[in-house]
Design a protein around this motif. Sequence first.
Motif, short mmCIF file in Angstrom:
data_model
loop_
_atom_site.label_atom_id
_atom_site.label_comp_id
_atom_site.label_asym_id
_atom_site.label_seq_id
_atom_site.Cartn_x
_atom_site.Cartn_y
_atom_site.Cartn_z
N MET A 134 18.33 -29.57 -45.98
CA MET A 134 17.39 -28.52 -46.33
C MET A 134 16.02 -28.93 -45.78
O MET A 134 15.42 -29.89 -46.24
N ARG A 135 15.61 -28.20 -44.75
CA ARG A 135 14.48 -28.69 -43.94
C ARG A 135 13.45 -27.58 -43.77
O ARG A 135 13.46 -26.85 -42.79
N GLN A 136 12.58 -27.46 -44.76
CA GLN A 136 11.51 -26.45 -44.64
C GLN A 136 10.40 -27.00 -43.74
O GLN A 136 9.98 -28.14 -43.89
N THR A 192 15.62 -32.06 -48.47
CA THR A 192 16.30 -33.27 -47.99
C THR A 192 15.92 -33.66 -46.57
O THR A 192 16.35 -34.69 -46.07
N GLY A 193 15.13 -32.84 -45.88
CA GLY A 193 14.69 -33.21 -44.53
C GLY A 193 13.29 -32.69 -44.31
O GLY A 193 12.88 -31.71 -44.93
N LEU A 194 12.54 -33.35 -43.42
CA LEU A 194 11.18 -32.91 -43.14
C LEU A 194 11.13 -32.29 -41.75
O LEU A 194 11.90 -32.64 -40.87
N ALA A 195 10.22 -31.36 -41.59
CA ALA A 195 9.98 -30.80 -40.26
C ALA A 195 8.50 -30.53 -40.14
O ALA A 195 7.90 -29.96 -41.04
N VAL A 196 7.93 -30.98 -39.05
CA VAL A 196 6.49 -30.85 -38.90
C VAL A 196 6.18 -29.99 -37.68
O VAL A 196 6.75 -30.18 -36.61
N VAL A 197 5.29 -29.03 -37.90
CA VAL A 197 4.89 -28.18 -36.79
C VAL A 197 3.42 -28.44 -36.48
O VAL A 197 2.57 -28.38 -37.37
N PRO A 198 3.12 -28.80 -35.23
CA PRO A 198 1.72 -29.03 -34.87
C PRO A 198 0.96 -27.71 -34.73
O PRO A 198 1.58 -26.66 -34.54
N ASP A 199 -0.35 -27.77 -34.83
CA ASP A 199 -1.15 -26.54 -34.68
C ASP A 199 -1.19 -26.11 -33.20
O ASP A 199 -0.73 -26.84 -32.32
#
Lengths: 134, 570
Positions: free
Chosen positions: B87-89, B112-119
């Motif tokens: 589960m990766r919001q 349960t998971g990480l996701a990073v979006v840059p600007d």
Amino acid sequence: MKSKGRIRILIAKPGLDTHDRGAKMIARACKDAGMEVIYLKPKHTVDNIISAAIEEDVDIIGLSILSGTHMEMCSGMVDKMKKQNLNLPIILGGIIPKSDIPLLKRLGIKEVFRSGVHTNTVVRWIEDEVKGGR
Amino acid sequence: MQNKEETEKILVERDRWFQEKFSKRKAPDEEARLASRSALSAGVGRKDFYTPLDLSIDYLKDIGFPGQYPFTRGVHPSMYLGRLWTMRQVTGYGTPEETNKRFKYQVSQGQTGLAVVPDTPTRDGYDSDHPMAKGEVGRLGVPLDTIDDMERLFEGLPLDQINPALIESVTGTMVILAMYFALAENKGIPLEKLRGTIQNSCLANSIYCGELNIFPPEHALRIATDIFEYCSKYVPKWNTVNVGGYQITEQGANTVQELGISMAFGLTYLESALKRGLAIDSFAPRIAFYFTSGNNFFEEIAKFRAARRMWARFMKERMGAKDERSMMLRYHIQTSAASLPAQEAQNNIIRCTLHAITAALGGVQSLHVNSFDEALALPTEESLRISLRTQQIIAHESGICDTIDPLGGSYLVEDLTNKIEKEATDLINKIEDMGGGSILNGVIIGIKSGFLAREVMETDQAKLKAIEAGEKVVIGQNKFRIPDEEEPNVTLMKVDPELENIQITRLIEMKKERDNTRVKKQLDKLREVAKSDENMMPTMIETVKSHASLGEIVQTLKEVFGFFDRVQII
């Protein structure tokens, strides 16, 4: 004096955001309605957009902003146009919270079209606005 | 499946039922209904009713068992019985510290998971202090100017235990990845322990979710290939590309185009790496996909099943892969943002739930469920929590996860799976023909000539016309709608503009304080490596360690690679 011929509209996205599906839809609808559309690719500064509007001698400017930066972008645009004595209507589309619309209109934005608007509504509004202003 | 006698019996009974019952009850506007239905989806034909006669399938060859070639029923033998999807919001806004706080909140709520979006400035290769970045820092993602920001972003999170997705495909993809690897090295964590994903799907972004001022496709492919090569040697558990189909569909493509074009892109990455001399099985197991799941429930489920089978067949038959892991298509889904109207936004909770159920029934490995306020602003903590809870309720309460591929064997789903596979394969063949037998050449021609963008644009326009004509129903927008003035107000996320100033001020200070001779030396070295055939990754890692900024690095690469301006089509 503007020519009384076809309406010329500049459609642009200020800033770095590139979600341009809506801008392209409106551009296509204006073209289909017989307008001359000058479509700028995304990633232009407010200054670039104003120069393009002058150079292309357009009747109206359509901005599309989905990045949440509409307040900054629009106030920058209106200020700079005032300084240059450029009196063109600006319309805005994109992800714009309803609560921001009165503020944007006070800034000098003529009309705000949120996502989901029928393209005919936009086209008719532009026709009325430009013809009324001529 | 049935013997001849049974087939005959079904045939006779079906015809009788049709004559005596069904044909009498058909709606009067039947033709209009069927015409609009085919205009709305991929054009994948669908019947009113299915019987076993509609299914010509070789079970062992076309469907088989989960965790077994051609993986139609899922890539893992036990699927969600063994382990749920991740589960990766996605998160990213304000500053790295703000985003870090959001990460920790999400983890505390069971994500349960990480996701990073840059600007957007970061994605475009501009530092936060660049004039083009003004007003955009931290708005649509998190600013990552230097390795210090990467450190702030992951503060307190054990890099050897987490499995983050770094959503960057455009100019800074290698810089962001290098920052993460350099951070791990600085912390004394061996790279071979790292798990995670770099999106790195340069081709998808070169036409659609339309990045401009990016490297030309050939150079973008070189960067992607450098990452494949480096990771296959030193970071073997890292997913080196997340081939983007999402961006294509969110620009308006249908399911067939999403699969056909994204697979053509996937095959292009493979072809590029093979040209470099890499062995297929050394890097193919680390390729993943990134799809969307939208409103057309069964068609979307069939799309995921077709995707697995297609990729398995391509890998085995075209690419000569021997390792089964190379044939397994693993994918992340972000539910469809483009299908969320701004009108009556709360209804989007229901749409997002449908999209998430679709994902679960399709056999997804990792899932982001959009927030209902997506059409209005970035998610608030509350709307984000609802998205996470949506996944959790489906996973733990619905029973969907109790049986592997529960729709396997459905006449409708299997038939759609076949049709989507066939049509998407035809599109891939068309692209290959354009390139004179090379998918890579076909894709580059398709991008540069605007062919691919135009195909998608036409589909999108047709969809828009169908919505405006009321043929495609969007509840709350073109049907069953309350008046504008009655729309309830939604509390929206506001990013504090002061955060931009904090980011800029400390970047400017850091640029003064760092060892600028070292930075210059590293950038010069990077320029030389970029001009050569050498893999850029080791130098890139050293360069980010010198505190060179993403903007400075991208500028250096731009001087070598130049720019590509996407073909603009309206």
